[in-house]
Design a protein around this motif. Structure first.
Motif, PDB file in Angstrom:
ATOM      1  N   GLU A 143       0.864  -1.190   0.000  1.00 25.79           N
ATOM      2  CA  GLU A 143       0.000   0.000   0.000  1.00 25.79           C
ATOM      3  C   GLU A 143       0.898   1.238   0.000  1.00 25.79           C
ATOM      4  N   ARG A 144       0.403   2.293  -0.610  1.00 30.94           N
ATOM      5  CA  ARG A 144       1.201   3.515  -0.702  1.00 30.94           C
ATOM      6  C   ARG A 144       1.650   4.025   0.680  1.00 30.94           C
ATOM      7  N   HIS A 145       0.748   3.977   1.664  1.00 34.67           N
ATOM      8  CA  HIS A 145       1.104   4.531   2.981  1.00 34.67           C
ATOM      9  C   HIS A 145       2.226   3.731   3.646  1.00 34.67           C
ATOM     10  N   GLU A 146       2.281   2.411   3.360  1.00 29.86           N
ATOM     11  CA  GLU A 146       3.370   1.594   3.943  1.00 29.86           C
ATOM     12  C   GLU A 146       4.712   2.041   3.373  1.00 29.86           C
ATOM     13  N   LEU A 147       4.715   2.280   2.061  1.00 33.78           N
ATOM     14  CA  LEU A 147       5.952   2.649   1.397  1.00 33.78           C
ATOM     15  C   LEU A 147       6.373   4.070   1.796  1.00 33.78           C
ATOM     16  N   GLU A 148       5.392   4.964   1.966  1.00 35.27           N
ATOM     17  CA  GLU A 148       5.728   6.337   2.384  1.00 35.27           C
ATOM     18  C   GLU A 148       6.461   6.312   3.722  1.00 35.27           C
ATOM     19  N   ALA A 149       5.946   5.499   4.637  1.00 34.10           N
ATOM     20  CA  ALA A 149       6.579   5.420   5.961  1.00 34.10           C
ATOM     21  C   ALA A 149       7.959   4.769   5.850  1.00 34.10           C
ATOM     22  N   PHE A 150       8.073   3.774   4.950  1.00 36.62           N
ATOM     23  CA  PHE A 150       9.345   3.049   4.816  1.00 36.62           C
ATOM     24  C   PHE A 150      10.461   3.954   4.276  1.00 36.62           C
ATOM     25  N   VAL A 151      10.162   4.770   3.272  1.00 35.75           N
ATOM     26  CA  VAL A 151      11.240   5.543   2.619  1.00 35.75           C
ATOM     27  C   VAL A 151      11.648   6.774   3.424  1.00 35.75           C
ATOM     28  N   GLU A 152      10.814   7.196   4.338  1.00 37.83           N
ATOM     29  CA  GLU A 152      11.074   8.451   5.067  1.00 37.83           C
ATOM     30  C   GLU A 152      12.472   8.488   5.720  1.00 37.83           C
ATOM     31  N   PRO A 153      12.903   7.416   6.430  1.00 36.96           N
ATOM     32  CA  PRO A 153      14.196   7.501   7.134  1.00 36.96           C
ATOM     33  C   PRO A 153      15.439   7.537   6.249  1.00 36.96           C
ATOM     34  N   TYR A 154      15.286   7.409   4.925  1.00 37.11           N
ATOM     35  CA  TYR A 154      16.476   7.498   4.058  1.00 37.11           C
ATOM     36  C   TYR A 154      16.865   8.958   3.769  1.00 37.11           C
ATOM     37  N   GLY A 155      15.953   9.876   4.046  1.00 37.80           N
ATOM     38  CA  GLY A 155      16.251  11.281   3.789  1.00 37.80           C
ATOM     39  C   GLY A 155      16.401  11.593   2.305  1.00 37.80           C
ATOM     40  N   LEU A 156      15.675  10.870   1.466  1.00 36.66           N
ATOM     41  CA  LEU A 156      15.784  11.058   0.010  1.00 36.66           C
ATOM     42  C   LEU A 156      14.550  11.757  -0.563  1.00 36.66           C
ATOM     43  N   GLY A 157      13.781  12.337   0.308  1.00 36.77           N
ATOM     44  CA  GLY A 157      12.603  13.077  -0.147  1.00 36.77           C
ATOM     45  C   GLY A 157      11.352  12.219  -0.129  1.00 36.77           C
TER      46      GLY A 157
ATOM     47  N   SER B 200      10.055   6.024  -7.143  1.00 40.38           N
ATOM     48  CA  SER B 200      10.532   7.379  -7.450  1.00 40.38           C
ATOM     49  C   SER B 200      10.410   8.225  -6.196  1.00 40.38           C
ATOM     50  N   LEU B 201      11.536   8.761  -5.777  1.00 41.31           N
ATOM     51  CA  LEU B 201      11.546   9.684  -4.643  1.00 41.31           C
ATOM     52  C   LEU B 201      11.963  11.059  -5.164  1.00 41.31           C
ATOM     53  N   GLU B 202      11.827  12.085  -4.344  1.00 44.59           N
ATOM     54  CA  GLU B 202      12.173  13.436  -4.822  1.00 44.59           C
ATOM     55  C   GLU B 202      13.633  13.497  -5.274  1.00 44.59           C
ATOM     56  N   GLN B 203      14.500  12.657  -4.632  1.00 43.57           N
ATOM     57  CA  GLN B 203      15.924  12.742  -4.980  1.00 43.57           C
ATOM     58  C   GLN B 203      16.410  11.688  -5.964  1.00 43.57           C
ATOM     59  N   GLY B 204      15.525  10.958  -6.587  1.00 42.05           N
ATOM     60  CA  GLY B 204      16.014  10.022  -7.599  1.00 42.05           C
ATOM     61  C   GLY B 204      15.171   8.769  -7.735  1.00 42.05           C
ATOM     62  N   GLU B 205      15.732   7.821  -8.505  1.00 39.20           N
ATOM     63  CA  GLU B 205      15.023   6.578  -8.834  1.00 39.20           C
ATOM     64  C   GLU B 205      15.685   5.414  -8.112  1.00 39.20           C
ATOM     65  N   PHE B 206      14.865   4.552  -7.525  1.00 38.43           N
ATOM     66  CA  PHE B 206      15.386   3.473  -6.677  1.00 38.43           C
ATOM     67  C   PHE B 206      14.631   2.182  -6.959  1.00 38.43           C
ATOM     68  N   VAL B 207      15.200   1.087  -6.444  1.00 43.97           N
ATOM     69  CA  VAL B 207      14.505  -0.201  -6.514  1.00 43.97           C
ATOM     70  C   VAL B 207      14.387  -0.737  -5.098  1.00 43.97           C
ATOM     71  N   LEU B 208      13.179  -1.100  -4.734  1.00 44.33           N
ATOM     72  CA  LEU B 208      12.934  -1.711  -3.428  1.00 44.33           C
ATOM     73  C   LEU B 208      12.790  -3.218  -3.632  1.00 44.33           C
ATOM     74  N   THR B 209      13.519  -3.983  -2.850  1.00 44.43           N
ATOM     75  CA  THR B 209      13.380  -5.442  -2.908  1.00 44.43           C
ATOM     76  C   THR B 209      12.858  -5.963  -1.586  1.00 44.43           C
ATOM     77  N   LEU B 210      11.783  -6.733  -1.652  1.00 48.76           N
ATOM     78  CA  LEU B 210      11.343  -7.503  -0.485  1.00 48.76           C
ATOM     79  C   LEU B 210      11.837  -8.921  -0.713  1.00 48.76           C
ATOM     80  N   VAL B 211      12.667  -9.391   0.175  1.00 46.87           N
ATOM     81  CA  VAL B 211      13.303 -10.690  -0.048  1.00 46.87           C
ATOM     82  C   VAL B 211      12.329 -11.789   0.359  1.00 46.87           C
ATOM     83  N   GLU B 212      11.999 -12.628  -0.637  1.00 46.83           N
ATOM     84  CA  GLU B 212      10.962 -13.646  -0.413  1.00 46.83           C
ATOM     85  C   GLU B 212      11.554 -15.034  -0.211  1.00 46.83           C
ATOM     86  N   ARG B 213      12.781 -15.222  -0.700  1.00 44.81           N
ATOM     87  CA  ARG B 213      13.338 -16.580  -0.686  1.00 44.81           C
ATOM     88  C   ARG B 213      14.647 -16.605   0.099  1.00 44.81           C
TER      89      ARG B 213
END
Ligand SMILES: Nc1ncnc2c1ncn2[C@@H]1O[C@H](COP(=O)(O)OP(=O)(O)O)[C@@H](O)[C@H]1O
Ligand SMILES: N[C@@H](CCOP(=O)(O)O)C(=O)O
Length: 316
Positions: free
Chosen positions: A8-22, A42-55
């Motif tokens: 969900e968008r709100h989960e990701l918003e909370a997750f990215v906040e502590p990186y200080g990348l906008g 996409s964050l204010e400071q650039g493009e990233f890839v989030l991986t949730l490790v499943e295996r």
């Protein structure tokens, strides 16, 4: 599509906040993966890839993070785990281990030419040279013992006419195991297929998906890459592509005599590894919306490696 854990968008918003990348601007699940859940972010400071490790075991994650730090420091085009402002690389999201990495530029190449293979050969040699003095130790969870262990179960899934090929390949692993494991070692990507490399025009701009990385014989990594980058549709090796990849690799790390001798065997072992893992995955994920790679491709490649005509470039 292979996003196993939707967010969900709100989960990701909370997750990215502590990186200080906008702030979070946008995100999108990536369909191409087959093992983990990946998202372009996409964050204010650039493009990233989030991986949730499943295996795999969470205990291995510090190894992957440390290896990618070493390779990034050696100036290789690899992703690496970004740290939060208080220094955390490995976090949790939706109850899964989660890593945020820079998004590397470029696209996958489907039909490589000799230039692409030259780039891959050089990249692989640089990866090995960056780690062979002091490899970070991790046994592969798809190593020789795994092949010997799983082989008999997989035999039960095969039509009779394919059984002799499997039996011969397993017997060869058992016979040569000690010698193969004694070859010069380093850290290996161990899955450097076309779908794990990114090119921007002629330039190799990224190698991704290090979740099979391990320590082991460098020749094994080379055999894995050659089997994918240099095979024709009938499974035979394309001489131009293979020679380009091998020559580029050897220009940075010359081969040892034992590597030249064991090369044909290593090519077969590397086919066997993916024939087995694809057969196992095809059975485990049958009927599910998961990207399944065709095991038959590696059956054909293994058949075609019975007689290997292209030797390693090795000067006596
Ligand atoms: N750091 C990255 N930069 C750019 N694209 C990436 C990055 N990581 C993953 N991708 C994209 O996500 C796709 C799936 O990633 P991958 O690591 O291969 O997943 P899986 O581990 O599930 O196989 C790749 O094919 C690539 O298009
Ligand atoms: N590149 C592999 C997939 C990765 O192997 P796995 O054993 O970790 O699933 C392929 O194309 O089969």
């Amino acid at each position: 599509m292979s996003v196993f854990t939707p967010l969900e968008r709100h989960e990701l918003e909370a997750f990215v906040e502590p990186y200080g990348l906008g702030r979070l601007l946008d995100f999108q699940g990536i369909a191409e993966g087959s093992e983990n859940s990946n998202f372009f972010v996409s964050l204010e400071q650039g493009e990233f890839v989030l991986t949730l490790v499943e295996r795999g075991s969470a205990d291995d994650l510090p190894f992957f993070i440390q290896l990618l730090d070493v390779l990034h420091a050696a100036d290789l085009p690899v992703p690496y785990a970004l740290r939060t402002t208080d220094g955390k690389a490995l976090r949790k999201l939706a109850e899964k281990p989660a890593l945020l990495q820079p998004r590397l530029p470029g696209k996958h190449v489907q039909e490589p030419n000799p230039h692409h293979c030259t780039e891959v050969g050089k990249l692989l040699a640089r990866l090995h040279l960056a780690t062979h003095d002091k490899p970070l130790i991790r046994r592969s969870d798809r190593g020789l013992d795994w092949m010997l262990d799983k082989g008999p179960d997989v035999a039960l899934l095969l039509p009779d006419e394919q059984l002799p090929l499997l039996r011969d390949a397993l017997a060869e692993v058992a016979k040569y195991k000690a010698r193969l494991l004694d070859l010069p070692a380093a850290n290996l990507h161990a899955d450097l297929f076309r779908d794990n490399a990114l090119f921007d025009g002629p330039h190799l701009t990224g190698v991704i998906d290090f979740y099979n990385a391990c320590s082991g014989p460098m020749l094994y990594d080379l055999a894995i890459a050659v089997n994918d980058w240099c095979s024709k549709a009938d499974g035979q090796l394309d001489a131009h592509l293979t020679q380009a990849l091998l020559a580029a690799y050897a220009s940075l790390r010359p081969f040892h005599a034992a590597e030249a001798e064991l090369w044909p065997i290593m090519l077969r072992v590397a086919c066997l590894r993916f024939w087995l893992s694809r057969l196992i995955a095809a059975q485990a994920f049958a009927g599910q919306e998961v990207l399944i790679h065709d095991p038959e491709v590696f059956h054909q490649r293994l058949l075609a490696r019975k007689h290997v005509q292209i030797a390693l470039p090795f000067a006596l």
